[in-house]
Every structure is written in C-alpha cells, then in structure tokens.
Motif scaffolding. Sequence first.
Motif, PDB file in Angstrom:
ATOM      1  N   GLU A 115      13.796  56.894   5.930  1.00 29.01           N
ATOM      2  CA  GLU A 115      14.410  57.103   6.129  1.00 29.01           C
ATOM      3  C   GLU A 115      14.876  57.700   7.464  1.00 29.01           C
ATOM      4  OE1 GLU A 115      16.563  60.112   3.338  1.00 29.01           O
ATOM      5  OE2 GLU A 115      14.595  60.348   2.410  1.00 29.01           O
ATOM      6  N   GLY A 120      12.759  68.516   8.112  1.00 29.75           N
ATOM      7  CA  GLY A 120      12.539  68.507   6.597  1.00 29.75           C
ATOM      8  C   GLY A 120      13.173  67.077   5.880  1.00 29.75           C
ATOM      9  N   PHE A 125       6.146  61.925   2.931  1.00 30.45           N
ATOM     10  CA  PHE A 125       6.852  63.634   2.555  1.00 30.45           C
ATOM     11  C   PHE A 125       5.763  63.390   1.810  1.00 30.45           C
ATOM     12  CE2 PHE A 125      10.057  63.315  -0.398  1.00 30.45           C
ATOM     13  CZ  PHE A 125      10.137  62.082  -0.585  1.00 30.45           C
ATOM     14  N   GLN A 127       5.568  65.875  -2.591  1.00 25.75           N
ATOM     15  CA  GLN A 127       6.170  65.712  -3.478  1.00 25.75           C
ATOM     16  C   GLN A 127       5.291  66.920  -4.591  1.00 25.75           C
ATOM     17  OE1 GLN A 127       9.234  63.004  -5.238  1.00 25.75           O
ATOM     18  NE2 GLN A 127      10.242  63.639  -4.468  1.00 25.75           N
ATOM     19  N   VAL A 282      15.897  71.174  -2.662  1.00 21.71           N
ATOM     20  CA  VAL A 282      14.248  71.619  -2.515  1.00 21.71           C
ATOM     21  C   VAL A 282      14.048  71.124  -3.786  1.00 21.71           C
ATOM     22  CG1 VAL A 282      13.275  73.164  -2.761  1.00 21.71           C
ATOM     23  CG2 VAL A 282      14.639  73.997  -1.266  1.00 21.71           C
ATOM     24  N   LEU A 283      14.394  71.222  -5.051  1.00 20.36           N
ATOM     25  CA  LEU A 283      14.236  70.471  -6.224  1.00 20.36           C
ATOM     26  C   LEU A 283      15.100  69.470  -6.717  1.00 20.36           C
ATOM     27  CD1 LEU A 283      12.064  72.892  -8.747  1.00 20.36           C
ATOM     28  CD2 LEU A 283      13.944  71.409  -9.202  1.00 20.36           C
ATOM     29  N   ALA A 284      14.470  68.841  -7.573  1.00 20.97           N
ATOM     30  CA  ALA A 284      15.797  68.077  -7.858  1.00 20.97           C
ATOM     31  C   ALA A 284      15.418  67.104  -9.401  1.00 20.97           C
ATOM     32  CB  ALA A 284      16.547  66.551  -6.669  1.00 20.97           C
ATOM     33  N   ALA A 306      11.078  66.733  -9.481  1.00 16.71           N
ATOM     34  CA  ALA A 306       9.730  66.891  -7.843  1.00 16.71           C
ATOM     35  C   ALA A 306      10.260  67.811  -7.305  1.00 16.71           C
ATOM     36  CB  ALA A 306       9.626  65.825  -7.199  1.00 16.71           C
ATOM     37  N   PHE A 307       9.331  68.679  -6.490  1.00 18.87           N
ATOM     38  CA  PHE A 307      10.202  69.302  -5.419  1.00 18.87           C
ATOM     39  C   PHE A 307       9.492  69.194  -3.978  1.00 18.87           C
ATOM     40  CE2 PHE A 307       6.956  72.984  -6.845  1.00 18.87           C
ATOM     41  CZ  PHE A 307       5.969  72.740  -5.608  1.00 18.87           C
ATOM     42  N   ASP A 310       7.007  69.568   2.192  1.00 14.55           N
ATOM     43  CA  ASP A 310       7.229  69.929   2.941  1.00 14.55           C
ATOM     44  C   ASP A 310       8.743  70.716   3.345  1.00 14.55           C
ATOM     45  OD1 ASP A 310       6.157  67.054   3.733  1.00 14.55           O
ATOM     46  OD2 ASP A 310       7.526  67.109   1.810  1.00 14.55           O
TER      47      ASP A 310
HETATM   48  P1  AMP Z   1      14.497  62.724  -4.766  1.00 14.58           P
HETATM   49  O1  AMP Z   1      13.478  62.485  -5.112  1.00 14.58           O
HETATM   50  O2  AMP Z   1      15.502  62.518  -4.080  1.00 14.58           O
HETATM   51  O3  AMP Z   1      15.045  64.028  -5.770  1.00 14.58           O
HETATM   52  O4  AMP Z   1      13.818  64.455  -4.257  1.00 14.58           O
HETATM   53  C1  AMP Z   1      12.746  65.688  -4.901  1.00 14.58           C
HETATM   54  C2  AMP Z   1      12.568  66.245  -3.294  1.00 14.58           C
HETATM   55  O5  AMP Z   1      11.759  66.032  -2.485  1.00 14.58           O
HETATM   56  C3  AMP Z   1      14.088  66.939  -2.474  1.00 14.58           C
HETATM   57  O6  AMP Z   1      14.604  67.881  -3.381  1.00 14.58           O
HETATM   58  C4  AMP Z   1      13.535  66.776  -0.958  1.00 14.58           C
HETATM   59  O7  AMP Z   1      12.864  69.101  -1.345  1.00 14.58           O
HETATM   60  C5  AMP Z   1      12.151  66.289  -1.318  1.00 14.58           C
HETATM   61  N1  AMP Z   1      12.655  65.358  -0.826  1.00 14.58           N
HETATM   62  C6  AMP Z   1      12.823  63.739  -0.872  1.00 14.58           C
HETATM   63  N2  AMP Z   1      13.258  62.964   0.306  1.00 14.58           N
HETATM   64  C7  AMP Z   1      12.655  63.630   1.317  1.00 14.58           C
HETATM   65  C8  AMP Z   1      12.385  63.906   2.771  1.00 14.58           C
HETATM   66  N3  AMP Z   1      12.459  61.915   3.016  1.00 14.58           N
HETATM   67  N4  AMP Z   1      12.079  64.410   3.426  1.00 14.58           N
HETATM   68  C9  AMP Z   1      11.266  65.367   2.948  1.00 14.58           C
HETATM   69  N5  AMP Z   1      11.954  65.669   1.669  1.00 14.58           N
HETATM   70  C10 AMP Z   1      12.172  65.104   0.951  1.00 14.58           C
END
Ligand code: AMP
Length: 416
Positions: A115, A120, A125, A127, A282-284, A306-307, A310
Amino acid sequence: MSQTHRPVKGTRDLFGTEATGFLRIVNSASKMASSFGFQYLETPILESAAVFLRSLGDTSDIVSKEMYRFTDTGGDDLVLRPEGTAPIARAFVSLGLTHSTPLKVFYSGPMFRRERPQKGRYRQFYQFGVEVMGTDSPNADVEIIDLGLRILRELGLANKIQVRINTLGDQASRAVYRETLRSYFEARKSELSSDSVLRLEKNPLRILDSKAPEDQKPISEAPKLAQSLTEPATEFFGKVTKGLSALNIPFIIDDRLVRGLDYYNHTVFEFTTDHLGSQNAVLAGGRYDGLVEEMGGPKTPSVGWAFGIDRVHLLCEDSALKLTRVALIPASEQCYWPLYQLGREISDTELSVESTYSGALGKRLSKAAKTGADFALIMGEQEMNQGKVIAKNLKSGEQTELSSTDTSGLKAYFKK
Ligand code: AMP
C-alpha cells in the motif's frame, strides 16, 4: 566501501518505546484471549498464493494490487501473507483440527501489503487476531466483539473507540442484493470510477467499499442490503445486536460497512477511532462461514477479527504502555546478591528491575537517572541487617525506607 542500508520502503525496525509498546500490547492481548479460552496458533509468513487468491476474492484490493507475490527459485508461487484468517483456515484443515470444534485460536505477527505508506499504514505491519472456528452461534460473534473491547479497554483505549457493525446476510440475501446493486449502478455507470466499472461486472458489492471520490455520491444513494435480507439473516443479526445490548456494549449499525474481502457473510464489524486521521480502522472482522470449505475442509462456520498492533500502539498513551524501571544499587559488595534476589522477586512484565554493575553509589544513581530509570532501590549493610531497603524516586528525588520482606508492598509502591 561500506554502505548504509535502510529498511525497505514501508517497513521499519522496531526498537525503543515502539518495540516495548508492541510487546506490552501483544502480552496483554494474549493474556486476555487465553482467559477467554483461546489457544495460540502460529502459521508461516510464507504461504502458497492459492491460499489467498480465491478466498479473498480476485477483485479485492489485496489480491488485485497489494500482495507480495513471487515465484521462488524452485518455481513455487508464493506470497508473504497479507492477512491472517485465510492461513488460519488453511492450518485448521492441514492440522486435522476439523473435528476439534469449536476451536478458538489467536495469532499475532507481521502482514505484508504493498500500500502507499503513511502514518498508521505500512507495507509490513503487525496484527493480533482471534478466530472461533466451527460454530454458527451468533453468541460467538458477540463474545469476540466483547473480547476485542476488553483488550482495548485494558490498554486505556475505551474512550477512543466506536464499535460499528453490519450484516452482509446469508448467501441468498447477498445474491438478491448483488442483482439489485448491479442494476442500480448499471444505470449510473457514467458516474463511476474505472475501478468500480470493473467491479460492476465482477462483484458490485465491492463498489460500496470504494474510496474514489466520484463513487461517493452514487454509493450514498444506493439501495441498502437490509431490504434484501432473508428472514434467517435478519434473525441472526437480531441475536447479535441483542447480545451486545445485554453486555451494555454501545454500537453503531453502519449499513455501509461491507469489508473488503469476499469470504465474509452475516456479521461484519469494525472498531474505528477519530484519533488517527484517515487510517481510522483499528480492529476489523466478521463471520466467514464458507472459508474452511474453500480450503478443502468441511463446512465450518467461523468468526474472527484482527487489530493492527501498529495503530493500537499509536493510540495508546505512553503511560498505558510504559514499564516502570527500577535500578538496583547496592551500597557495598555484600549487599549485591541479597538486593539482586529482592529485585527478581518484585520484577514482572510491568516492572523492569535492572542491575547496575560498577561505580560508587552516587555515580550509579546519576547514571541510572540518566538512562531513564524511574526509581533506584538501594541497600546498604544497615538496611540489609534490618530487613529494610530504600526506594528513591529518580524523577522527584524523594526517598523512602520500606520493608524488604513485604514484596507486594514494594511492588505496589513502584506501580502507584
Ligand atoms: P484488515 O485485515 O484489512 O481488515 O485490517 C485489520 C486491521 O489491520 C485494520 O483495522 C488496521 O488496524 C490494520 N491494518 C490493515 N492494513 C494496515 C497497514 N497497511 N498498516 C498498518 N495497519 C494496517
């Protein structure tokens, strides 16, 4: 000529307060997850590309543009894992755990997505995540939301987080909704971004996830999934919201929340914050009832989240993560080991107790203060013989004599 190497763009070395903070977050979250009956599962960072391709969906941002995918010298098609759920589902099948359900696991470690780096958002990163595999009970959805909140509360973040939830319904609801959306966006095709025109063919639901400015107006006026929900899907979501209310968990129903990956169904949720600029998630997580089948296992309805460590670290006040540091300062050689033993008794994950190795008392004190220690624990022969010890606050200079046999009293003194 020697050359100074920098870390790759979007990656960084973790050291100092950030590294300490990361450890504290992972320790605290692991403890909380264990207390809910979750077991640690660590999967490899390298996976076959196939683990992610279909499960996350061809049109997901991750698969279409963000994966670090390469062919190794043996010709294998590999990926540095971009997320943790598909590997856990893969491991669940590889380890033959399909009969041990419901299985609750947690994991933590680095993830990789190409990305655009910003505050942030990194390419490597970290998790921390949990998964409950093998139950279709909506209570599991509620329980893991509760677990996530408790972890963040423990880190002092309760007031910085909002819980948003939505339902994607079951397959039947989604099939109806997909067609409703397809004809709606088809009629407004000329307004859509080129990415979204592509999504229209493959997966019109994904358009709702678009960040492109030109897509925002058509998205905001799009029909809602709620109108296409089947009765069982409505009932399932009702049980989730009731459960959250029973636990007095405040939440917002956000009917625009769709989540970027194909494997989700029923409940999806995000914990968001206003404190991190545009990186507000933050968490999803959410429910993924079909993913294990996709990996070649039996039907295993599951739910997880997962959160981002970072981002959680960026949100934490230093005070919530800081270790209290105590330097051991013996006034004479005879006191060295008795004081050392006392230090080991009172140290724990929040109280770091460090030896000092040389120098006279005054020198050791000033060096300890210079390196950032909060307290000195001093013992001379007189204190040793009387079962006493002196605690000196290196920030204020205040000094107190305490009992060396009352270790919980000592601990409490340093932690207050
Ligand atoms: P996701 O797997 O996309 O649902 O992401 C879950 C969590 O991981 C997000 O809510 C962010 O806190 C963290 N996250 C996702 N992508 C990144 C990134 N490129 N850099 C830092 N944190 C990330």
